[in-house]
Design an enzyme around this catalytic site. Structure first.
Site, short mmCIF file in Angstrom:
data_model
loop_
_atom_site.label_atom_id
_atom_site.label_comp_id
_atom_site.label_asym_id
_atom_site.label_seq_id
_atom_site.Cartn_x
_atom_site.Cartn_y
_atom_site.Cartn_z
N GLU A 1 -0.81 -2.36 3.82
CA GLU A 1 -1.02 -2.82 2.45
C GLU A 1 0.04 -3.86 2.07
OE1 GLU A 1 -0.93 -0.07 -1.03
OE2 GLU A 1 -3.08 -0.34 -1.04
N HIS B 1 -3.84 12.55 26.10
CA HIS B 1 -5.10 13.14 26.57
C HIS B 1 -6.28 12.59 25.78
CE1 HIS B 1 -2.81 15.97 29.02
NE2 HIS B 1 -1.94 15.85 28.04
N LYS C 1 -12.53 -1.83 -5.55
CA LYS C 1 -12.62 -1.03 -6.78
C LYS C 1 -13.64 -1.65 -7.73
CE LYS C 1 -7.83 0.56 -6.92
NZ LYS C 1 -6.56 0.35 -7.58
O1 LIG Z 1 -0.60 5.72 -8.01
P1 LIG Z 1 -1.87 5.08 -8.41
O2 LIG Z 1 -1.70 4.10 -9.53
O3 LIG Z 1 -2.93 6.10 -8.71
O4 LIG Z 1 -2.37 4.23 -7.20
C1 LIG Z 1 -2.77 4.78 -5.98
C2 LIG Z 1 -3.05 3.68 -5.00
O5 LIG Z 1 -4.01 2.84 -5.61
C3 LIG Z 1 -4.32 1.59 -5.06
O6 LIG Z 1 -5.35 1.68 -4.17
C4 LIG Z 1 -3.17 0.83 -4.48
O7 LIG Z 1 -3.63 -0.14 -3.59
C5 LIG Z 1 -2.18 1.71 -3.79
O8 LIG Z 1 -1.03 0.97 -3.49
C6 LIG Z 1 -1.81 2.87 -4.66
O9 LIG Z 1 -0.85 3.66 -4.02
#
Ligand SMILES: O=P(O)(O)OC[C@H]1O[C@H](O)[C@H](O)[C@@H](O)[C@@H]1O
Length: 616
Positions: free
Chosen positions: A395, A424, A529
């Site tokens: 990431e 293995h 998203k």
């Molecule tokens: O901690 P949050 O705001 O719920 O985010 C959780 C995750 O969400 C996203 O997918 C980001 O790309 C991550 O870097 C992050 O750790």
């Protein structure tokens, strides 16, 4: 044997007599080096990618030097091993880069890039806006040494939070803070709800460090998979009444985490339990999660700071609270990380293990991610290290554009589980198949606590086998020109785990500078998203269209084409088919007549008509 343990021990009395002489590499060479703007093709953001851009990002000697092949003469290899061996005496940590074939010329040519990278890290630690796209400081290094924080109020925030974590964990473990209706009279389980950086660190650390009988056992909900959530809740059974639910989300609005919370709250209601008396939030101040927890009066709230990214949050409340509740010495984790941070501040390449790692990555991957990083810890408790590193590395480094707006499609793929188990499974391909990787062996010298080992055949323990497997695999791979790095620690302890986390955090930061990218944002994640949100919005439109047709008398079954037409989304017909297929498989009052294997034969309607919705 005595000599060996003397060499490897961190005990002061067993220190080697002579410290390794460190040659300040960067003073030794003065070769000309193209500036970054010369070495990278300048392409506008919208410009076409040159098919060979990757090569222009590599230093000039890289390909030429590689043609020389790897050193195979045992004596020369031993000299290389000794010459490049990094040792952190206090941490008892070693880094062997001798099985990566970089040449002195390559090291010299990388010098200016490393100068810039060290400067960037120094600026970052002083509070520069190291994440320019999001206008944020990047301060995970301050978490383990609050004095480094550029503003006094940040220092206070860090120290206050750490004290609050320790006190809360003590109070929970001692039973001072207890669940209202548990027969045990104290919390016995943790259910951690979070995803990505809000799960991977705590999962890795729990697997690595939790004692066999921790004061609280931990489970994770790290997805929006109903089956997985049900499984975790079912496994808790009546112990739900003594479960501390820690909801972790920096943003406080991640859908998977929100769904996990809603599902857990439903389970609490059904069990007649008051969730607010058992819920803890770790999130940014004033986030949706923070406000929910405050309004509902949850047991506790801990802050996540704007200047700590999710994937580098293991030393914040995200990682420290669950660890402390499992009886893990979090101050030791912080000490290990801080010691490693000190070491990786050095601008002398040979003294800086993170810089050595970054150098190896650059060499092995041609500076463009041409090889994958296979992480092979020979220790079961480090199983999740590769999964943790997957996010940290991929990431951070997997970026389309560099800091100058050139399209570079950077990154390094990471995978791996543990040795010797993987021998293995897929080591066959590594030894003989497609040559698209380099290995990082993680070696743990101590097999078992003192006094517990035994010889399962004369002179040989079970741990000797594990050791032999590691060394054998390393040699066999190298003999076939497969490069590797080996990180050695004495034991898996809070201190060494803290050091490993800090080592890789810094290596990623340095490597990002070497290839001129922003390691601290993740613009690509938004696309998935957003698309998921669009699918759910389309599903609502499909349901509305079907409801309208199903409220007719007689009911009007619709073909997929008709549904798509009425949704004003003919181009989304495939997605509409997938939505209908999914709903039909989940008893959603949706009836699909015809053969799902021949989508054009389908006619769809709802089993019941919702007039309220129709006239809403
Ligand atoms: O901690 P949050 O705001 O719920 O985010 C959780 C995750 O969400 C996203 O997918 C980001 O790309 C991550 O870097 C992050 O750790």
């Amino acid at each position: 044997m005595a000599a060996l343990s003397g060499l490897c021990s961190s005990s002061p009395s067993l220190k080697p007599k002579h410290d390794r002489v460190v040659i300040p590499l960067f003073r030794k060479y003065s070769l000309a080096f193209p500036t970054r703007s010369n070495s990278c093709s300048k392409l506008s953001v919208s410009g076409e990618v040159s098919a060979d851009l990757s090569k222009t990002n590599s230093v000039g000697v890289l390909k030429k030097a590689k043609q020389g092949g790897l050193e195979k003469d045992p004596k020369a290899l031993w000299r290389r091993y000794v010459n490049w061996l990094y040792q952190h005496k206090e941490l008892g940590l070693y880094l062997d880069v001798s099985r990566i074939g970089f040449s002195d010329e390559f090291v010299a040519e990388m010098e200016p890039r490393f100068h810039a990278a060290f400067q960037a890290i120094e600026d970052l630690e002083k509070g520069a806006i190291a994440n320019p796209d999001e206008g944020r400081m990047v301060g995970h290094y301050w978490l383990r040494n609050a004095k480094l924080a550029p503003k006094p109020f940040l220092q206070v925030q860090i120290e206050k939070t750490l004290d609050a974590i320790c006190k809360f964990a003590d109070d929970v473990i001692s039973g001072k803070i207890k669940p209202p209706s548990s027969p045990e009279g104290r919390f016995t389980q943790i259910l951690s709800v979070g995803i990505g950086g809000s799960a991977l660190g705590p999962q890795f650390v729990a697997e690595a460090l939790a004692p066999d009988n921790p004061p609280l056992k931990i489970r994770f909900i790290d997805n929006t998979d109903p089956g997985g959530i049900d499984h975790q809740i079912a496994q808790l059974g009546p112990e739900l009444a003594s479960t501390l639910v820690i909801v972790i989300s920096k943003s406080g609005g991640t859908p998977e985490t929100r769904n996990g919370l809603l599902e857990v709250q439903k389970a609490f209601r059904e069990a007649g339990l008051d969730f607010s008396k058992q819920g803890v939030a770790i999130t940014q101040e004033n986030s949706l999660l923070d406000n929910t927890a405050r309004i509902e009066g949850w047991v506790a709230r801990f802050p996540m700071f704007d200047w700590v990214g999710g994937r580098t949050s293991e030393m914040s409340a995200v990682g420290l609270l669950p660890a402390a509740l499992q009886g893990i010495d979090i101050r030791e984790m912080l000490v290990g990380a801080s010691m490693m941070d000190n070491a990786t501040r050095s601008s002398v390449l040979k003294d800086n293990p993170a810089a050595l790692l970054a150098l190896c990555w650059y060499w092995a991957c041609d500076g463009v991610g041409s090889k994958d990083m296979v992480i092979l810890p020979y220790k079961d408790s480090l199983l999740l290290f590769s999964r943790y590193l997957q996010q940290l590395v991929m990431e951070s480094l997997g970026k389309e554009f560099d800091l100058d707006g050139n399209r570079v499609n950077q990154g390094i793929s990471v995978y791996g589980n543990k040795g010797s188990t993987d021998q293995h499974a897929y080591i066959q391909q590594l030894r003989e198949g497609v040559h698209n990787f380099f290995v990082t062996f993680i070696e743990v010298l101590r097999d078992r606590p003192p006094g517990h080992d035994w010889e399962l055949e004369p002179g040989v323990t079970c741990g000797d086998y594990l050791f032999g497997m590691l060394q054998g695999t390393r040699s066999a791979l190298y003999a076939n020109d497969r490069e590797s790095v080996t990180v050695t620690v004495q034991e898996v302890t809070p201190r060494s785990v803290g050091a490993l986390v800090a080592l890789y955090e810094r290596a990623v930061g340095l490597y990002a500078s070497l290839v001129n990218i922003n390691a601290y944002h993740q613009p690509g994640v938004e696309a998935g998203k957003k698309a998921a949100g669009e699918v759910l919005a389309l599903q609502k439109r499909v349901l509305a269209v079907l409801n309208e047709a199903s409220c007719k008398d007689p009911v009007e079954p619709l073909t997929l084409e008709e549904v798509a037409e009425r949704c004003h989304a003919p181009e989304d017909i495939e997605m509409i088919y997938k939505i209908i297929e999914h709903m039909a498989a989940n008893d959603r009052a949706l009836i699909a007549e015809g053969d799902c294997g021949s989508p054009n034969s389908l006619k769809v309607f709802l089993g019941e008509c919702n007039l309220d919705e129709l006239y809403a």
